[in-house]
Design an enzyme around this catalytic site. Structure first.
Site, PDB file in Angstrom:
ATOM      1  CG  HIS A  92     -13.737 -30.143 -15.269  1.00 50.79           C
ATOM      2  ND1 HIS A  92     -14.456 -28.989 -15.032  1.00 50.79           N
ATOM      3  CD2 HIS A  92     -14.661 -31.059 -15.653  1.00 50.79           C
ATOM      4  CE1 HIS A  92     -15.747 -29.203 -15.269  1.00 50.79           C
ATOM      5  NE2 HIS A  92     -15.889 -30.468 -15.660  1.00 50.79           N
ATOM      6  CG  HIS A 104     -17.182 -35.519 -16.173  1.00 53.39           C
ATOM      7  ND1 HIS A 104     -17.925 -35.452 -15.025  1.00 53.39           N
ATOM      8  CD2 HIS A 104     -16.953 -34.231 -16.548  1.00 53.39           C
ATOM      9  CE1 HIS A 104     -18.164 -34.179 -14.731  1.00 53.39           C
ATOM     10  NE2 HIS A 104     -17.578 -33.416 -15.628  1.00 53.39           N
ATOM     11  CG  HIS A 132     -19.564 -29.561 -12.700  1.00 54.51           C
ATOM     12  ND1 HIS A 132     -18.731 -30.446 -12.078  1.00 54.51           N
ATOM     13  CD2 HIS A 132     -19.450 -29.806 -14.040  1.00 54.51           C
ATOM     14  CE1 HIS A 132     -18.127 -31.192 -12.997  1.00 54.51           C
ATOM     15  NE2 HIS A 132     -18.545 -30.829 -14.192  1.00 54.51           N
ATOM     16  CD  GLU A 157     -21.379 -27.057 -17.633  1.00 54.61           C
ATOM     17  OE1 GLU A 157     -21.892 -27.643 -16.668  1.00 54.61           O
ATOM     18  OE2 GLU A 157     -20.985 -27.657 -18.670  1.00 54.61           O
ATOM     19  CG  ASP A 211     -16.600 -31.113 -19.107  1.00 56.33           C
ATOM     20  OD1 ASP A 211     -16.708 -31.802 -18.079  1.00 56.33           O
ATOM     21  OD2 ASP A 211     -17.488 -30.330 -19.491  1.00 56.33           O
ATOM     22  CG  ASP A 212     -17.965 -34.886 -20.408  1.00 59.33           C
ATOM     23  OD1 ASP A 212     -17.949 -35.845 -19.618  1.00 59.33           O
ATOM     24  OD2 ASP A 212     -18.421 -33.755 -20.109  1.00 59.33           O
TER      25      ASP A 212
HETATM   26  N1  ADE Z   1     -21.230 -34.372 -16.458  1.00 56.77           N
HETATM   27  C1  ADE Z   1     -20.340 -34.589 -17.447  1.00 56.77           C
HETATM   28  N2  ADE Z   1     -19.983 -33.437 -18.012  1.00 56.77           N
HETATM   29  C2  ADE Z   1     -20.653 -32.450 -17.378  1.00 56.77           C
HETATM   30  C3  ADE Z   1     -20.712 -31.047 -17.498  1.00 56.77           C
HETATM   31  N3  ADE Z   1     -19.993 -30.378 -18.405  1.00 56.77           N
HETATM   32  N4  ADE Z   1     -21.542 -30.370 -16.691  1.00 56.77           N
HETATM   33  C4  ADE Z   1     -22.270 -31.009 -15.785  1.00 56.77           C
HETATM   34  N5  ADE Z   1     -22.258 -32.334 -15.628  1.00 56.77           N
HETATM   35  C5  ADE Z   1     -21.456 -33.049 -16.416  1.00 56.77           C
HETATM   36 ZN    ZN Z   2     -17.676 -31.387 -16.052  1.00 60.66          ZN
END
Ligand code: ADE
Ligand code: ZN
Length: 336
Positions: free
Chosen positions: A14, A16, A194, A197, A275-276
């Site tokens: 996971h 991005h 997703h 969340e 994630d990011d």
């Molecule tokens: N795009 C990038 N990170 C995300 C996240 N945590 N939830 C939804 N969309 C995303």
């Molecule tokens: Zn994500």
């Protein structure tokens, strides 16, 4: 414990790619492409990364992506992430990209995919890292735009293994994308989404029933529905959980309150992911370490997160065996 975690073989499911844009590279690309950004220095960018919720993050995140223009930019972005993988002993990674963020700005789908893909090939050759690409639809955009994006993906079927669903979960439930996911499945793509969340646990059930997903991204709100927990446990439906992200976006008030270890103890197929990472303060090792610092976990439980990720990955059976051998080899070394 930190030393054990650093050396632990890892699999990321996971991530991005746009979320790996470090402020320093953002500045470099802004200069390269003559693009104005509303920050005076990388330090100022770091300071701006204070989020109240998912939407407040997404607003800054889509703005950051504006500096990505050429194939070389997408290559450089991906290569920088893969070097972090190498440092963190991530041996296999499955990477999301958001084509609509770029095609809406006039960047071609080919530029995005080819730039990312060349870096993945180099990482396999130079670093031994294997990977897959997952194309995400932005759920705040309409079905028509998603279908158009799927058409582009058909010309790059050899490079894209699955489609996913990201962006604002509130108000954009799985059923909005049921048709495009059915189309993607009929074209041979795997699917993920997703769900759970920020949105309700019903989105998790709906993603499984309506979108035919192989994994749920995040999924931590499953705890609101005991029957769903049982289903996830019986099906061994993987959840790609992102601890630092969840705390930064206030899905949990603190890392101590994160439920990933509880879910592991309930026998769910949970995995740790970043994630990011450029926005949330850490890559894979940091995510593992934060959980270890705040929960009473043993090294064999940390290894179970990798075992789950190997099982949940889209790697070939032979690569899975190879990854498992690396993991078991590391555990018997007993240096920890
Ligand atoms: N795009 C990038 N990170 C995300 C996240 N945590 N939830 C939804 N969309 C995303
Ligand atoms: Zn994500």
């Amino acid at each position: 414990m930190r030393q054990f975690i650093e050396g632990l073989p890892k699999v990321e499911l996971h991530l991005h790619i746009e979320g790996t844009l470090e402020p320093e590279l953002m500045f470099e690309l802004a200069k390269r492409n003559n693009i104005e950004i509303p920050f005076a220095s990388p330090d100022e960018v770091h300071k701006a990364y204070q989020f109240n919720n998912l939407q407040s993050f997404l607003d800054i995140y889509y703005q950051g992506a504006n500096v990505l223009i050429s194939e070389q930019d997408f290559f450089d972005l991906t290569w920088a992430y893969l070097q972090k993988c190498h440092q963190d002993n991530v041996m296999h990674t499955e990477i999301f990209f958001d084509p609509q963020t770029h095609t809406a700005r006039g960047i071609s789908f080919d530029t995005v995919v080819n730039g990312i893909h060349s870096a993945l090939i180099k990482a396999h050759e130079d670093l031994g890292i294997t990977s897959h690409l997952i194309m995400c639809f932005l759920r705040h955009l309409d079905e028509e735009s998603a279908i158009e994006t799927l058409q582009y993906a058909l010309t790059h079927k050899d490079k894209i293994i699955a489609v996913g669903l990201d962006s604002s979960e509130s108000g954009h439930p799985p059923e909005k994308f049921q048709r495009v996911f059915q189309l993607a499945l009929s074209e041979g793509f795997l699917t993920v989404a997703h769900a759970g969340e920020e949105g309700p646990s019903s989105n998790i059930q709906d993603a499984m029933t309506l979108l035919g997903v192989s994994r749920i991204d995040h999924g931590v709100r499953c705890v609101d529905d005991p029957k769903l927990i049982e289903t996830l446990q019986v099906l061994q439906m993987p959840l790609t959980v992102c601890p630092l992200s969840n705390v930064k976006l206030k899905v949990f008030d603190s890392m101590e309150e994160h439920n990933i270890v509880e879910l592991l103890h309930q026998g769910l197929c949970v995995t740790i992911n970043s994630d990011d990472p450029a926005y949330f303060g850490g890559y894979m090792t940091d995510n593992f370490h934060q959980i270890a610092l705040t929960h009473p976990v043993e090294s064999k439980e940390l290894a179970q997160f990798t075992r789950n990720a190997i099982k949940a990955s889209f790697a070939s059976e032979s690569r899975k065996q190879d990854l498992l051998r690396h993991l078991e080899g590391y555990l018997v070394q007993g240096i920890h």
